[in-house]
Design an enzyme around this catalytic site. Structure first.
Site, PDB file in Angstrom:
ATOM      1  CE  LYS A  53      41.607  49.229  38.619  1.00  0.00           C
ATOM      2  NZ  LYS A  53      40.238  48.828  38.980  1.00  0.00           N
ATOM      3  CD  GLN A  97      37.231  50.871  39.598  1.00  0.00           C
ATOM      4  OE1 GLN A  97      37.935  50.306  38.757  1.00  0.00           O
ATOM      5  NE2 GLN A  97      37.516  50.835  40.875  1.00  0.00           N
ATOM      6  CG  ASP A 120      38.007  43.563  37.485  1.00  0.00           C
ATOM      7  OD1 ASP A 120      39.103  43.832  37.992  1.00  0.00           O
ATOM      8  OD2 ASP A 120      37.115  44.399  37.256  1.00  0.00           O
TER       9      ASP A 120
HETATM   10  N1  GUN Z   1      36.608  48.471  42.831  1.00  0.00           N
HETATM   11  C1  GUN Z   1      37.530  48.260  43.800  1.00  0.00           C
HETATM   12  N2  GUN Z   1      38.423  47.334  43.404  1.00  0.00           N
HETATM   13  C2  GUN Z   1      38.069  46.963  42.159  1.00  0.00           C
HETATM   14  C3  GUN Z   1      38.619  46.041  41.217  1.00  0.00           C
HETATM   15  O1  GUN Z   1      39.621  45.354  41.449  1.00  0.00           O
HETATM   16  N3  GUN Z   1      37.969  45.960  40.031  1.00  0.00           N
HETATM   17  C4  GUN Z   1      36.856  46.682  39.754  1.00  0.00           C
HETATM   18  N4  GUN Z   1      36.271  46.508  38.569  1.00  0.00           N
HETATM   19  N5  GUN Z   1      36.316  47.537  40.601  1.00  0.00           N
HETATM   20  C5  GUN Z   1      36.930  47.673  41.796  1.00  0.00           C
END
Ligand code: GUN
Length: 289
Positions: A53, A97, A120
């Site tokens: 990311k 995350q 998100d």
């Molecule tokens: N953990 C697995 N997928 C995601 C996501 O799309 N965003 C976040 N913040 N954590 C995750």
């Protein structure tokens, strides 16, 4: 029949080029979009996702801030970090995350993120707005899947979309986004009886159940579009999806591979959400550097 393979890398790259141009335009106005990524603990998979990311955000010209915190952090301390990022005008997107360590109340952390920076799309305010069709940050994976379908020329209206999986991050919002585009939506999950009876009816089949090669070609209608959200390891340690690609591609008219299908689109939509947040902040004169 052997279905068309939907290239998420190429479609994601096309959209990232558009994002890059808009980031450059913003920067000329003195506003660099900023994404903060909070990583708690040492989970290797989470670290890999976060690194991807970050790299992707820098590649389109954004500022990226990584906040690495210990596994043992208290809820109070974590919330203080979120609050600092909420107040920071150079940060337009905040991503914590998941999953978080067990001493932390995940919902409390999500609720603490300023909904205007919730790139998100997990905050209840954004989820609620999405469901009633108001402008909101959309959860990145389902949003990315809608873009994949649109960019491959799929007419969603009137189609029967069957979703296997009902998570808050993928399954539930996925159904809503397709419903808004006039699909007829069926949700299936681990307790569904005679799953095949449903998957066989799908014009668009979306599988997000988290089990390697769970759906096989004989469960798919001839000519269906198959979207595989899974990310698993098979018996040889090789990356694979929730769909058995080899048998499914013989029946489907189009299918996403794993890797290289949905995954790159998820990150692309995170960048898109962050860009939108920064564009809004810039218009409102609060894009600090
Ligand atoms: N953990 C697995 N997928 C995601 C996501 O799309 N965003 C976040 N913040 N954590 C995750």
């Amino acid at each position: 029949m052997s279905g068309k393979i939907i290239d998420g890398v190429a479609i994601g790259q096309e959209i990232r080029e558009e994002i890059k141009e808009r980031v450059a335009t913003l920067q000329e106005k003195g506003c660099q979009p900023g994404l903060a990524v909070v990583l708690v603990g040492n989970d290797q998979a989470s670290r890999t996702y976060v690194t991807n990311k970050q790299k992707s955000s820098v590649a389109v010209g954004m500022k990226s801030e990584l906040i690495e915190l210990p596994e043992t952090i208290s809820q109070e301390e974590l919330l203080a970090h979120v609050e600092r990022l909420n107040q920071d005008d150079s940060i337009h997107g905040i991503l914590v995350q998941l999953p978080l360590p067990k001493q932390i109340d995940e919902n409390a952390v999500i609720r603490a993120i300023d909904p205007a920076k919730d790139v998100d799309g997990f905050h209840p305010e954004n989820v609620g707005k999405m469901i009633i069709g108001q402008r909101a940050f959309l959860s990145c994976t389902p949003y990315g899947i809608v873009k994949l379908l649109e960019r491959t020329g799929t007419d969603i209206s009137g189609k029967h979309a069957v979703i296997v999986g009902r998570s808050n991050i993928v399954g539930k919002p996925m159904g809503q986004l397709l419903l808004q585009r006039d699909a007829t939506v069926t949700y299936c999950h681990s307790r569904t009886k005679d799953l095949t009876a449903f998957t066989k009816q799908a014009d668009i089949l979306i599988v997000a159940i988290g089990q390697a090669k769970f759906i096989t070609g004989d469960q798919i209608k001839e000519g269906a579009i198959v979207i595989d959200v899974g990310m698993n390891r098979d018996e040889n340690g090789k990356l694979c999806g929730d769909v058995d690609f080899a048998s499914a591609k013989e029946v489907a008219s189009a299918i996403t591979p794993v890797p290289g299908g949905v995954g790159p689109m998820t990150i692309t939509m995170l960048l898109k959400n962050t860009l939108h947040s920064a564009e809004k902040a810039s218009k409102e004169g609060r894009c600090g550097q």
